[in-house]
Write a protein that holds these residues in place. Structure first.
Motif, PDB file in Angstrom:
ATOM      1  N   UNK A  11      94.202  -2.903  40.179  1.00 34.66           N
ATOM      2  CA  UNK A  11      93.118  -3.886  40.152  1.00 34.66           C
ATOM      3  C   UNK A  11      93.721  -5.281  40.198  1.00 34.66           C
ATOM      4  N   UNK A  12      92.975  -6.223  40.784  1.00 36.79           N
ATOM      5  CA  UNK A  12      93.416  -7.620  40.874  1.00 36.79           C
ATOM      6  C   UNK A  12      92.313  -8.498  40.284  1.00 36.79           C
ATOM      7  N   UNK A  13      92.619  -9.147  39.200  1.00 35.92           N
ATOM      8  CA  UNK A  13      91.616 -10.002  38.572  1.00 35.92           C
ATOM      9  C   UNK A  13      90.596  -9.196  37.803  1.00 35.92           C
ATOM     10  N   UNK A  14      89.479  -9.853  37.462  1.00 36.20           N
ATOM     11  CA  UNK A  14      88.469  -9.209  36.618  1.00 36.20           C
ATOM     12  C   UNK A  14      87.145  -8.952  37.330  1.00 36.20           C
ATOM     13  N   UNK A  15      87.080  -9.248  38.630  1.00 32.18           N
ATOM     14  CA  UNK A  15      85.801  -9.129  39.351  1.00 32.18           C
ATOM     15  C   UNK A  15      85.729  -7.938  40.309  1.00 32.18           C
ATOM     16  N   UNK A  16      86.623  -6.958  40.137  1.00 33.71           N
ATOM     17  CA  UNK A  16      86.514  -5.733  40.917  1.00 33.71           C
ATOM     18  C   UNK A  16      87.368  -5.649  42.165  1.00 33.71           C
ATOM     19  N   UNK A  17      88.220  -6.631  42.421  1.00 35.05           N
ATOM     20  CA  UNK A  17      89.090  -6.547  43.598  1.00 35.05           C
ATOM     21  C   UNK A  17      90.251  -5.598  43.324  1.00 35.05           C
ATOM     22  N   UNK A  18      90.751  -4.984  44.395  1.00 29.05           N
ATOM     23  CA  UNK A  18      91.910  -4.098  44.307  1.00 29.05           C
ATOM     24  C   UNK A  18      92.918  -4.469  45.383  1.00 29.05           C
ATOM     25  N   UNK A  19      94.192  -4.201  45.095  1.00 28.20           N
ATOM     26  CA  UNK A  19      95.207  -4.316  46.132  1.00 28.20           C
ATOM     27  C   UNK A  19      95.165  -3.013  46.927  1.00 28.20           C
ATOM     28  N   UNK A  20      95.563  -3.076  48.181  1.00 31.60           N
ATOM     29  CA  UNK A  20      95.638  -1.849  48.975  1.00 31.60           C
ATOM     30  C   UNK A  20      96.951  -1.797  49.726  1.00 31.60           C
TER      31      UNK A  20
END
Length: 188
Positions: A11-20
């Motif tokens: 996960x990246x940050x707190x708003x639901x983004x993910x690294x891929x």
């Protein structure tokens, strides 16, 4: 036909983004906003890409319905799978989809049979062909132009020019110590 196009990382940050981890040469086509992707495990999806951006050299994606870090972290290590037309070909001439390369015969330029491609491993530095030899053993062949000199889809073969030691035990071993011994003339 299904094609693995990415693996979800942390996960990246707190708003639901993910690294891929991108596993396609066409991320702008396969991983753009609005794309609906199947997942492995299937229970995690399907996922619809809401937005994407590059941050510090990594692709970040946000999926519809994934709004916080916990939901994003729950997707970690999920494979993203695109449904593609089996007749579709990559845009570049020297690019291939995995399904086009699977089961190709691997031969030397003189026609000597080496084996058959049973798997393609996508590593960060390069792709590898996993080749099953006629005796059942496996070889790993780097999919680089200096070794894989030709892909002939009509003849269903991959022609290789392997360096010494890649497919046999006849590696040429040279070290600076050997050169020093030869120059000194000492037999001791």
């Amino acid at each position: 036909m299904q094609l693995v196009v990415a693996r979800i990382g942390r996960a990246h940050g707190i708003k639901g983004e993910v690294t891929v981890e991108v596993r396609t040469d066409e991320p702008e086509l396969r991983l753009g906003p609005g794309a609906v992707l199947l997942t492995d495990p299937a229970s995690a999806g399907p996922l619809t890409i809401e937005s994407g951006k590059v941050h510090s050299g990594k692709l970040l994606l946000r999926f519809e319905g994934v709004r916080d870090r916990n939901a994003a972290e729950a997707l970690r290590n999920t494979l993203l799978i695109a449904e593609i037309d089996p007749e579709e070909l990559p845009e570049e001439e020297d690019e291939y989809y995995d399904h086009q390369l699977m089961d190709l015969d691997v031969v030397l330029a003189d026609g000597t049979e080496i084996g058959r491609i049973t798997e393609i491993s996508h590593l960060p530095s390069q792709d590898l062909f996993i080749v099953e030899r006629p005796d059942g053993t496996e070889l790993m062949i780097p999919f680089v132009s200096s070794i894989v000199t030709e892909i002939d889809l009509e003849e269903q073969r991959a022609v290789i020019d392997p360096p010494p030691g890649l497919i046999d035990d006849r590696a040429e071993i040279a070290s600076s110590r050997d050169a020093e011994d030869d120059e000194s003339g000492d037999d001791a």
